[in-house]
Design an enzyme around this catalytic site. Structure first.
Site, PDB file in Angstrom:
ATOM      1  N   HIS A  99     -15.496  29.475 -16.130  1.00 59.99           N
ATOM      2  CA  HIS A  99     -16.625  28.794 -16.961  1.00 59.99           C
ATOM      3  C   HIS A  99     -17.663  28.660 -15.944  1.00 59.99           C
ATOM      4  O   HIS A  99     -18.007  27.761 -15.226  1.00 59.99           O
ATOM      5  CB  HIS A  99     -16.131  27.288 -17.236  1.00 59.99           C
ATOM      6  CG  HIS A  99     -15.073  27.133 -18.683  1.00 59.99           C
ATOM      7  ND1 HIS A  99     -15.924  26.976 -19.698  1.00 59.99           N
ATOM      8  CD2 HIS A  99     -13.784  27.294 -18.822  1.00 59.99           C
ATOM      9  CE1 HIS A  99     -14.529  26.968 -20.459  1.00 59.99           C
ATOM     10  NE2 HIS A  99     -13.587  27.327 -19.842  1.00 59.99           N
ATOM     11  N   GLU A 145     -20.493  28.206 -16.715  1.00 63.85           N
ATOM     12  CA  GLU A 145     -21.882  27.369 -17.147  1.00 63.85           C
ATOM     13  C   GLU A 145     -21.765  26.204 -16.395  1.00 63.85           C
ATOM     14  O   GLU A 145     -22.931  25.396 -16.349  1.00 63.85           O
ATOM     15  CB  GLU A 145     -21.616  26.942 -18.819  1.00 63.85           C
ATOM     16  CG  GLU A 145     -20.349  26.115 -18.948  1.00 63.85           C
ATOM     17  CD  GLU A 145     -19.186  26.859 -19.326  1.00 63.85           C
ATOM     18  OE1 GLU A 145     -18.364  26.309 -19.904  1.00 63.85           O
ATOM     19  OE2 GLU A 145     -19.053  28.104 -18.835  1.00 63.85           O
ATOM     20  N   CYS A 149     -14.372  32.398 -21.208  1.00 64.50           N
ATOM     21  CA  CYS A 149     -13.193  31.738 -21.580  1.00 64.50           C
ATOM     22  C   CYS A 149     -12.625  32.372 -22.903  1.00 64.50           C
ATOM     23  O   CYS A 149     -12.251  33.472 -22.979  1.00 64.50           O
ATOM     24  CB  CYS A 149     -12.980  30.298 -21.450  1.00 64.50           C
ATOM     25  SG  CYS A 149     -11.579  29.612 -21.524  1.00 64.50           S
TER      26      CYS A 149
END
Length: 259
Positions: A224, A226, A116
């Site tokens: 994202h 993660e 990001c």
């Protein structure tokens, strides 16, 4: 180096005020979980401020870097533009650490993964520019995080990213089309020097990039990964490859991904 020792991944922390008064540098637990559980590395949160750390110290301490997302944006002066309200909040201290850190990693072949804001930092570090608000561009969708709902709803998969056939990301994911979440307002306007765009959303927004002819692992994504990294079929191979690159660096053999 003891080969049983985990490589160290420096996670770029973000400055904020806890309870609206106590200044902290922090990072989401999901970043540390992805690094520890999927990359197989030791996560180390970095206070991203040159008052506390130097780029040289970070390069010697860490084997790789996770350039995290964050609410503040890269200051437009870093890519030759004037500040406007549309550019949002800033963190000049983080700019002062991450931009030279990225350039140093590219030069050395030291691995990093951009997420990001980290994706945007990579583009700016290489001389590119950003659009302050993607949704204002005719024909573009709203890529911002849904304002309401639980975390699993805000981080839900929301759009397709088309990948360059035969490119690094295609080989990594085993597909030319993947589903991702989207939680960003800004995006690439002009790609930086040597920035290769290998992934785009349906509306043409760049979503996956790397540095052409880089000595090491220089991948970055606008989404994202993660979130749910251990179980997501796109996130898992990305963090696994990042971990392999960090281990190779720690053992003195930089891992280069050939496009």
């Amino acid at each position: 180096m003891n080969r049983k020792k985990r490589p160290v991944i420096g996670i770029i922390g973000n400055y904020s005020l806890f309870n609206d008064r106590y200044p902290i540098h922090s990072s989401g637990t999901m970043n540390a979980a992805a690094v520890a559980e999927v990359s197989g590395a030791m996560p180390l949160i970095i206070p991203s401020d040159p008052a506390f750390v130097s780029v040289e110290e970070l390069l010697e301490t860490c084997d790789g870097f996770l350039l995290t997302g964050g609410r503040p944006n890269v200051h437009p002066s870093e890519y030759g533009e004037e500040e406007t309200p549309a550019h949002g909040a800033f963190d000049r201290a983080r700019d002062a650490i991450t931009l030279p850190l990225i350039r140093a990693c590219v030069d050395r072949g030291q691995p990093f993964l951009g997420i990001c804001r980290g994706f945007q930092e990579l583009n700016v570090a290489m001389g590119g520019t950003l659009h302050p608000e993607i949704r204002e561009i005719p024909g573009r969708m709203n890529h911002r995080m849904p304002p309401d709902g639980q975390l699993h709803e805000q981080f839900a998969l929301r759009h397709v990213v088309q990948l360059t056939e035969g490119g690094i990301f295609h080989r990594l994911f085993g597909a030319t089309s993947v589903m991702t979440n989207t939680l960003h307002g800004q995006g690439i306007m002009r790609p930086g020097n040597r920035i290769v765009i290998e992934g785009q959303a349906e509306d043409g927004t760049p979503e996956a990039i790397h540095v052409r002819d880089a000595k090491g692992f220089t991948l970055a994504v606008q989404w994202h990964p993660e979130w749910n990294a251990a179980d997501d079929p796109v996130s898992r191979p990305l963090f696994q490859a990042f971990g392999e690159a960090a281990r190779a660096w720690a053992q003195g053999a930089p891992l280069r991904l050939i496009a």
